[in-house]
Motif scaffolding. Structure first.
Motif, mmCIF file in Angstrom:
data_model
loop_
_atom_site.group_PDB
_atom_site.id
_atom_site.type_symbol
_atom_site.label_atom_id
_atom_site.label_comp_id
_atom_site.label_asym_id
_atom_site.label_seq_id
_atom_site.Cartn_x
_atom_site.Cartn_y
_atom_site.Cartn_z
ATOM 1 N N ILE A 286 -4.828 5.000 -1.503
ATOM 2 C CA ILE A 286 -4.379 4.180 -0.373
ATOM 3 C C ILE A 286 -5.574 3.435 0.227
ATOM 4 C CG2 ILE A 286 -3.183 4.145 1.851
ATOM 5 C CD1 ILE A 286 -2.151 6.989 1.212
ATOM 6 N N SER A 287 -6.627 4.171 0.554
ATOM 7 C CA SER A 287 -7.794 3.550 1.182
ATOM 8 C C SER A 287 -8.529 2.637 0.200
ATOM 9 C CB SER A 287 -8.747 4.624 1.706
ATOM 10 O OG SER A 287 -8.125 5.387 2.720
ATOM 11 N N GLY B 95 -4.600 6.211 5.715
ATOM 12 C CA GLY B 95 -5.360 5.677 4.584
ATOM 13 C C GLY B 95 -5.652 4.193 4.760
ATOM 14 N N VAL C 274 0.806 -1.236 0.000
ATOM 15 C CA VAL C 274 0.000 0.000 0.000
ATOM 16 C C VAL C 274 0.831 1.274 0.000
ATOM 17 C CG1 VAL C 274 -2.124 -0.943 1.001
ATOM 18 C CG2 VAL C 274 -0.334 -0.055 2.498
ATOM 19 N N VAL D 66 1.283 2.562 -3.682
ATOM 20 C CA VAL D 66 0.206 2.981 -4.587
ATOM 21 C C VAL D 66 0.143 4.507 -4.629
ATOM 22 C CG1 VAL D 66 -1.117 0.879 -4.059
ATOM 23 C CG2 VAL D 66 -1.701 3.019 -2.908
ATOM 24 N N VAL E 18 0.133 7.121 4.923
ATOM 25 C CA VAL E 18 -0.115 5.723 4.551
ATOM 26 C C VAL E 18 -0.898 5.023 5.665
ATOM 27 C CG1 VAL E 18 0.966 3.487 4.071
ATOM 28 C CG2 VAL E 18 1.953 5.586 3.109
ATOM 29 N N ALA F 271 -1.152 8.097 -3.964
ATOM 30 C CA ALA F 271 -1.688 8.554 -2.682
ATOM 31 C C ALA F 271 -3.217 8.576 -2.622
ATOM 32 C CB ALA F 271 -1.117 9.933 -2.354
ATOM 33 N N ASP F 272 -3.860 8.992 -3.698
ATOM 34 C CA ASP F 272 -5.323 9.075 -3.724
ATOM 35 C C ASP F 272 -6.007 7.724 -3.514
ATOM 36 O OD1 ASP F 272 -6.456 11.525 -3.871
ATOM 37 O OD2 ASP F 272 -6.655 11.575 -6.045
#
Lengths: 335, 335
Positions: free
Chosen positions: B198-199, B234, B190, B193, B231, B195-196
């Protein structure tokens, strides 16, 4: 990345005013770098700037054609390409903040190489960034944080920059999103960097500076937004802010894009942001709030801001209706 | 991504035990999928597995050669490549979690194409992920959170998975880092990935499941780590955890890689994680803590865990010294 100026603003075939809101933002905040506008047949909006052909703009010294229009999906229109090719042949770079990349269109890449021009996709960072170090650094930084996405963080920081400069202070807006980057001519789209480097990219964006210099850092998202809070926290830590500005739009029914998620209370938003900011700067404090009251009439706007100011014990303004002077006063009062 | 099993563990020219800690982790947690080890001249460590050539491993059914060794800088050793080529010719895929990508070495890419094999760079996600939606989903999720990086989050969740399965419960470890992915055979790194997402990547990793199923989600970083907290937040929101496990290594002088940043108190760490977790799951609670007490003798370890348990009002264990049964009891008690 640093976009050459002045700009020729490309409005393309914008279907309405909203489709050209990027161009409108650039023109509103940086009229001095906007040489003219270029509209295609069918364009339904204007900035009131002089209409120019590519040749005319080039003759007057335009350095970059900036795509100030967005269509559905953020795609580069077929009908736009001939203009882009003409612009590069005339010596202009091209900059865009769309989802689709200029650099993914072979025809444009080939023309850029042929003419020695640059294609800037400001939504997609190409630099690599270091991991954040968190070491205290010189200079003052102000960060806009929000109860939600799209509540006016960019507008708030640009208004603060303008007000500080008007008082003779050293100040720079630091852009973290595509429209902000086109306005500033530089910046980092922090939500598009690799997750490990959110804070590091932000440290790079607003590095150590003179002690009497203010960086006004554009915020992104919200610590209370279940999709994007990681970006907001990384940005908060990387910015290492001395001062925070709370941004909010009264009356939203739920968090943007997340039905079922109510907005946080203003106090919760202040409290959690302060708590997290103090990890990197124990002196971080709020200097006030910027409300977007565009959906309210004058009386209602005044009432909601007055109530919030009482509740929070800090100035609450609408930068559009009344400016940000009370926040600047607070910022300078004990800096 | 799903790595084919069983594995041939490649130890290369590991200079010492520590250089092969990835292979050691895989063998410790998944002995059933480790067919043998392959060591080059100069290798200074062993897992105690049978030494095999590529040909022997292939004949016994090995499906993937897993790079279980790391050298300084995370580079793919020159001397390793002949083995990788031989492995692909013999029908094995190659998987690695190094900084340098297998897929960036043309010689390996060409061989993979020629033989129809796959090169897995598990540190570098290639999928695209949706933006997180935050909608409550079925199934139970447990997330390890830490006072710092590298405090035993992966170990804690693998120990919980093993203990739950031993009691006949449905449970899956969900890997979020490279070693975890090699152990599980799947997962998402994770922190690598955009940043937008992560979740969103985390929601994809541990989707809705049976109500009596437990996902044990590997944590990353810490909300109190100035480099990586974005991180961690998220991941916390994307995991939508029902239960949290606090991971900690007593005695650290400062946050990993950040001299000058002290560790948070255990109470602060519990409180901030709960506060943020409750945005996506109001019922989130801590079921206990896993301490890495490897630097302490038995008496000191017992004392420090006893004190923390009194202080926090929850079970505190060292998964290596004593197992995680008290946490499993707490998890199952009112699930």
């Amino acid at each position: 990345m640093h976009l050459s100026q002045p700009y020729l603003l490309f409005l393309g075939d914008a279907a309405d005013d909203l489709a050209a809101k990027t161009a409108r933002g650039i023109h509103h905040w940086r009229p001095d770098i906007c040489l003219g506008q270029l509209r295609l047949e069918g364009c339904k909006t204007t900035l009131g700037l002089r209409d120019m052909t590519v040749a005319e703009a080039a003759a007057r010294g335009a350095a970059t054609l900036v795509v100030g229009v967005a269509n559905r999906g953020g795609i580069i229109g077929e009908s736009w390409r001939a203009v882009f090719l003409e612009a590069m042949a005339a010596g202009l770079d091209i900059a865009a903040g769309l989802h689709q990349r200029l650099n993914d269109i072979p025809e444009l890449v080939a023309a850029a190489q042929e003419h020695g021009r640059k294609l800037y996709d400001v939504r997609h960072p190409t630099e690599t960034f270091p991991v954040a170090h968190g070491v205290p650094r010189a200079g003052k930084r102000v960060l806009a944080v929000g109860t939600d996405c799209s509540v006016g963080k960019m507008y708030a920081m640009l208004a603060m920059e303008r007000a500080l400069k008007a008082r003779g202070c050293k100040a720079d807006f630091r852009a973290t999103g595509q429209t902000g980057i086109l306005i500033a001519g530089e910046g980092v789209s922090v939500d598009a960097v690799v997750a490990d480097f959110i804070s590091g990219a932000t440290e790079t964006l607003c590095p150590a500076h003179d002690e009497d210099h203010y960086d006004l850092v554009e915020g992104q998202g919200s610590l209370f937004h279940a999709s994007y809070a990681g970006v907001s926290l990384g940005l908060l830590h990387g910015a290492q802010p001395h001062a925070l500005v709370l941004c909010h739009e009264p009356g939203r029914p739920h968090m943007r894009g997340l039905p079922g998620f109510p907005l946080p209370s203003l106090e919760d938003c202040v409290d959690l942001n302060l708590r997290c900011a103090r990890l990197v700067n124990p002196k971080a404090r709020f200097i006030g709030a910027c409300f977007n009251t565009s959906s309210l009439d004058d009386d209602a706007a005044r009432r909601v801001m007055h109530e919030a100011a009482e509740q929070l014990g800090m100035p609450v303004v609408d930068p559009v209706r009344g400016g940000v002077e009370p926040l600047v006063d607070r910022l300078l009062s004990d800096a």
